[in-house]
Structures are given as structure tokens and as C-alpha cells.
Design a protein around this motif. Sequence first.
Motif, PDB file in Angstrom:
ATOM      1  N   CYS A 134      11.264  -0.865  -1.608  1.00  0.00           N
ATOM      2  CA  CYS A 134      10.904  -1.870  -2.615  1.00  0.00           C
ATOM      3  C   CYS A 134      10.164  -3.057  -1.997  1.00  0.00           C
ATOM      4  O   CYS A 134       9.253  -3.621  -2.608  1.00  0.00           O
ATOM      5  CB  CYS A 134      12.150  -2.357  -3.342  1.00  0.00           C
ATOM      6  SG  CYS A 134      12.922  -1.117  -4.414  1.00  0.00           S
ATOM      7  N   LEU A 135      10.543  -3.416  -0.785  1.00  0.00           N
ATOM      8  CA  LEU A 135       9.920  -4.572  -0.137  1.00  0.00           C
ATOM      9  C   LEU A 135       8.472  -4.314   0.257  1.00  0.00           C
ATOM     10  O   LEU A 135       7.626  -5.212   0.178  1.00  0.00           O
ATOM     11  CB  LEU A 135      10.731  -4.982   1.090  1.00  0.00           C
ATOM     12  CG  LEU A 135      12.098  -5.625   0.840  1.00  0.00           C
ATOM     13  CD1 LEU A 135      12.814  -5.877   2.156  1.00  0.00           C
ATOM     14  CD2 LEU A 135      11.942  -6.925   0.051  1.00  0.00           C
ATOM     15  N   ILE A 136       8.174  -3.087   0.669  1.00  0.00           N
ATOM     16  CA  ILE A 136       6.833  -2.825   1.208  1.00  0.00           C
ATOM     17  C   ILE A 136       5.903  -2.142   0.211  1.00  0.00           C
ATOM     18  O   ILE A 136       4.685  -2.128   0.425  1.00  0.00           O
ATOM     19  CB  ILE A 136       6.916  -1.957   2.478  1.00  0.00           C
ATOM     20  CG1 ILE A 136       7.410  -0.542   2.126  1.00  0.00           C
ATOM     21  CG2 ILE A 136       7.786  -2.600   3.537  1.00  0.00           C
ATOM     22  CD1 ILE A 136       7.238   0.458   3.237  1.00  0.00           C
ATOM     23  N   PHE A 137       6.442  -1.578  -0.882  1.00  0.00           N
ATOM     24  CA  PHE A 137       5.625  -0.722  -1.732  1.00  0.00           C
ATOM     25  C   PHE A 137       4.423  -1.459  -2.321  1.00  0.00           C
ATOM     26  O   PHE A 137       3.298  -0.943  -2.289  1.00  0.00           O
ATOM     27  CB  PHE A 137       6.473  -0.136  -2.867  1.00  0.00           C
ATOM     28  CG  PHE A 137       5.672   0.745  -3.800  1.00  0.00           C
ATOM     29  CD1 PHE A 137       5.383   2.047  -3.450  1.00  0.00           C
ATOM     30  CD2 PHE A 137       5.211   0.257  -5.017  1.00  0.00           C
ATOM     31  CE1 PHE A 137       4.637   2.862  -4.287  1.00  0.00           C
ATOM     32  CE2 PHE A 137       4.471   1.058  -5.864  1.00  0.00           C
ATOM     33  CZ  PHE A 137       4.186   2.361  -5.500  1.00  0.00           C
ATOM     34  N   THR A 138       4.644  -2.639  -2.896  1.00  0.00           N
ATOM     35  CA  THR A 138       3.546  -3.340  -3.560  1.00  0.00           C
ATOM     36  C   THR A 138       2.447  -3.752  -2.583  1.00  0.00           C
ATOM     37  O   THR A 138       1.309  -3.992  -3.006  1.00  0.00           O
ATOM     38  CB  THR A 138       4.072  -4.589  -4.289  1.00  0.00           C
ATOM     39  OG1 THR A 138       4.796  -5.411  -3.362  1.00  0.00           O
ATOM     40  CG2 THR A 138       4.979  -4.186  -5.447  1.00  0.00           C
ATOM     41  N   ARG A 139       2.752  -3.826  -1.289  1.00  0.00           N
ATOM     42  CA  ARG A 139       1.742  -4.170  -0.294  1.00  0.00           C
ATOM     43  C   ARG A 139       1.094  -2.924   0.311  1.00  0.00           C
ATOM     44  O   ARG A 139      -0.105  -2.915   0.591  1.00  0.00           O
ATOM     45  CB  ARG A 139       2.368  -5.015   0.824  1.00  0.00           C
ATOM     46  CG  ARG A 139       2.923  -6.348   0.357  1.00  0.00           C
ATOM     47  CD  ARG A 139       3.607  -7.077   1.507  1.00  0.00           C
ATOM     48  NE  ARG A 139       4.151  -8.375   1.093  1.00  0.00           N
ATOM     49  CZ  ARG A 139       5.335  -8.544   0.558  1.00  0.00           C
ATOM     50  NH1 ARG A 139       6.132  -7.497   0.366  1.00  0.00           N
ATOM     51  NH2 ARG A 139       5.749  -9.747   0.202  1.00  0.00           N
ATOM     52  N   LEU A 182       4.218   7.837   5.779  1.00  0.00           N
ATOM     53  CA  LEU A 182       5.446   7.720   6.567  1.00  0.00           C
ATOM     54  C   LEU A 182       6.311   6.563   6.082  1.00  0.00           C
ATOM     55  O   LEU A 182       7.545   6.694   5.982  1.00  0.00           O
ATOM     56  CB  LEU A 182       5.089   7.527   8.043  1.00  0.00           C
ATOM     57  CG  LEU A 182       6.248   7.549   9.041  1.00  0.00           C
ATOM     58  CD1 LEU A 182       6.951   8.899   9.019  1.00  0.00           C
ATOM     59  CD2 LEU A 182       5.748   7.232  10.447  1.00  0.00           C
ATOM     60  N   LEU A 183       5.680   5.438   5.758  1.00  0.00           N
ATOM     61  CA  LEU A 183       6.440   4.263   5.324  1.00  0.00           C
ATOM     62  C   LEU A 183       6.980   4.401   3.905  1.00  0.00           C
ATOM     63  O   LEU A 183       8.117   4.001   3.625  1.00  0.00           O
ATOM     64  CB  LEU A 183       5.573   3.008   5.423  1.00  0.00           C
ATOM     65  CG  LEU A 183       5.186   2.545   6.842  1.00  0.00           C
ATOM     66  CD1 LEU A 183       4.245   1.347   6.766  1.00  0.00           C
ATOM     67  CD2 LEU A 183       6.421   2.189   7.651  1.00  0.00           C
ATOM     68  N   VAL A 238      15.857  -0.246  -0.389  1.00  0.00           N
ATOM     69  CA  VAL A 238      15.559  -1.684  -0.266  1.00  0.00           C
ATOM     70  C   VAL A 238      14.272  -1.889   0.521  1.00  0.00           C
ATOM     71  O   VAL A 238      13.396  -2.665   0.126  1.00  0.00           O
ATOM     72  CB  VAL A 238      16.736  -2.421   0.406  1.00  0.00           C
ATOM     73  CG1 VAL A 238      16.386  -3.895   0.612  1.00  0.00           C
ATOM     74  CG2 VAL A 238      18.004  -2.282  -0.433  1.00  0.00           C
ATOM     75  N   PHE A 239      14.152  -1.181   1.635  1.00  0.00           N
ATOM     76  CA  PHE A 239      12.936  -1.255   2.447  1.00  0.00           C
ATOM     77  C   PHE A 239      11.723  -0.792   1.657  1.00  0.00           C
ATOM     78  O   PHE A 239      10.642  -1.382   1.718  1.00  0.00           O
ATOM     79  CB  PHE A 239      13.105  -0.413   3.709  1.00  0.00           C
ATOM     80  CG  PHE A 239      11.883  -0.318   4.563  1.00  0.00           C
ATOM     81  CD1 PHE A 239      11.495  -1.384   5.370  1.00  0.00           C
ATOM     82  CD2 PHE A 239      11.118   0.852   4.570  1.00  0.00           C
ATOM     83  CE1 PHE A 239      10.359  -1.292   6.161  1.00  0.00           C
ATOM     84  CE2 PHE A 239       9.985   0.946   5.360  1.00  0.00           C
ATOM     85  CZ  PHE A 239       9.609  -0.122   6.160  1.00  0.00           C
TER      86      PHE A 239
END
Length: 373
Positions: free
Chosen positions: A88-93, A72-73, A85-86
Motif C-alpha cells: 500500500c505504501l509503494i503502489f501509488t508511486r 518484484l516490488l 502494508v508495504f
Amino acid sequence: MNNSTNGFDEQRLADFKRIVEGYLLSVVCICGLLGNALTCIILSSRFMRTSITNIYIFALSCASSFVLVGFLLTHGIRATFHAEVFYCLIFTRIFPIHVTCLLIQIYLTAAVAFDRFILICLPFCSQKWRSPKLAIYTVFSICAFSMLYCIPFWFEFTLVKEYNQTNIRVSRFGSHRLFRLIMRKYLYFIFVFLVPLSIILICKILIIKNLYLIEKRKRLLGTSLKRNRSSNAINFLLLSIVFLFLLTQIPYFVFNVLYSWYGSILMRNLLARQYLVINNLLSVINASATFILYAFFDKKFREVSKYFLFCRPLPANFDARNTALRLLSRNFTLSKRRSTMNSSYQWSTYVNNNPTDSTKNNLIVLNTMPANF
């Protein structure tokens, strides 16, 4: 001409992803999260948590919930709202956690299949190899193995700022030839594809074969004994979970195997990228189906669900009935073990002194086998 064709393909892919990953995948994820939450609540209640099978299904529902959150995220929100943008911010985590939960889900499905294989195909070993303590230990071992295996994926991608814009790129570690060779090819093929899929397929085939032979030989005996309906429903439930897993995950496995061999060249093909989008939707369906399958096959689960959802009282003898069934199941298995050993010895003695038909001998010995609880 080539640039216009690429632009047209990208637009087609964006429209396709918005419909499949943006709308369909998001709706299935939300429904699946609600269903898995209800499944966890019901299976953790005092009415359901005594079953060894329910321990594995509870853990599988928890892992599936994390898988759904990851989809979902990283896919649903991005495709629906164009939230680059969102993303890119969360993908690596999110990515390494998502991969870990997917691996846990795969091996828990294999554990469910193996647990039912022991119960149905090796009933005399079930008391030794099936216990709540061993089931919990198995779940934690699967989680520990998956976390250790997925540690390198925390370093596969990195964020790079280009022209005041943050982009996701494969890191130096992730692009290293040794990492691609070991993690993305050989270890993936062995530990993510070959081992769990072999366990699931072998156990499923042997379970179906054993159930078929039992029913066939009972018909030949002309016995009037009926199989326990609850046990029969659980067998169909777990076989359905395994079948749905195979149906939805084999295409995903095939794609990942192809990607491990061809790398980023495969992603230049529009059909391959659309195929990946469909595979993501299939994975979400697999992670969302536990509640529906349980509610369809298990009468006890439906009764407890009504108790939690609609505040309907349980049947007056519900606790006593289930306690009695557990005690009868345990005593019946133990008594059948003793009777099987005694009857086998008596029958072999009788056969040595009285020649009889071998087919009748096999059928009578089979009739002394314990029922599948």
C-alpha cells in the motif's frame, strides 16, 4: 453458500499467487536483473557499443530492468511475504513508473524490429536511416512519449484510511467516465496495442519473407558465396527477441483489452484473475530473456562476456578483426551500391539488344544486392 464459495476461491487464488507470483516470479526477476545488468555492462563496453543494434538492446535492457523491479516490488514481495502494508505504501508511486517502463519496453521492441527491417528489406536506405545519433534520438523520443502518455496514471489511484487501515482505492479522477473511456479503452487500444503490435508483426513477416527469398534465389543461382555468420546470428537474435515478445505479451494485451471493456466485473472471475497472474509471469520472462538470447546467438557477445566475468583474455586479433569487419562492411555496401547501378544499366542495355530469359535476368540482378551486415 455463496460466501463459503467466495472464501474458497479467494484461498485458491492466494495459494496460486504465492506459488506463481511469490516464488516463480521473484526468482525470474532476480535472475533477469542480474542478466540485464551484465548485458548493459557488456554492451556499453568499447568492444560492443559501436553497433547501432546494440544501442537499442542496451536501452531495452535498461527498460526491462525497471519493469522487473516494478514486478518484484508490487507482486513478488507482496505474494511471498504477505506484505500488504508495504504494498500500500509503494503502489501509488511504483505503479505509474512501472506502466511507463512497460510502454517504453513495448516501443523499443518495435524500434528493434523496424531497425532490422530497414537493414534487411531496404538496404540502400540503411546509410540514411541508420546511425548511432538517430538511434539515440529514437530512444529518447520513445521515453519522452511514454512519460507524457502515462502522466494521467499518476492520478488514477489514491490511499484511503478506513478503520485505522490504509487501503488503495481508485481516485475520483481515475473513476471518471472520461478517463476510463479515453485512457483505458481507445488510447490504450491504439497506442499500446494496435500501433506497436502492427509494427512488430509487419516488420517480422517482411524480414522473414525477404530472408527466405534471398536464400531461395541464391540456391537457384548455385552461388558458392556464404552469408556472413555474424549477421545471420544477429538476425536470429532479433527475430527471437521479437518472437518472445509476441508470445509473452499478446495474452497480456488481450486481457487488458477485455478489462478496458468490462472493467472491474472481469476481476470477479477466478479464472480471469489466475490468467492475469500467469500473464505477469510471462511479462517477467520476456523482460529477463535478453542476456540468454544474446549469449546463445552472438559469438562476439560470448567472448566479451567471458572477458568480463572470468577475466579471460580476448583473442589477440579481436579489436583488429572487428574494426576490419566494420570497414569491410561499409566499403562493401558502398561498392555494391555502385556496382548494382552500373550492372543494372549494363544489363538493361544488353537485354534491349539481346532477348534473354526474364528469370535469369531477375536472378543476376538479385546477385548484385548488398549482403545484410
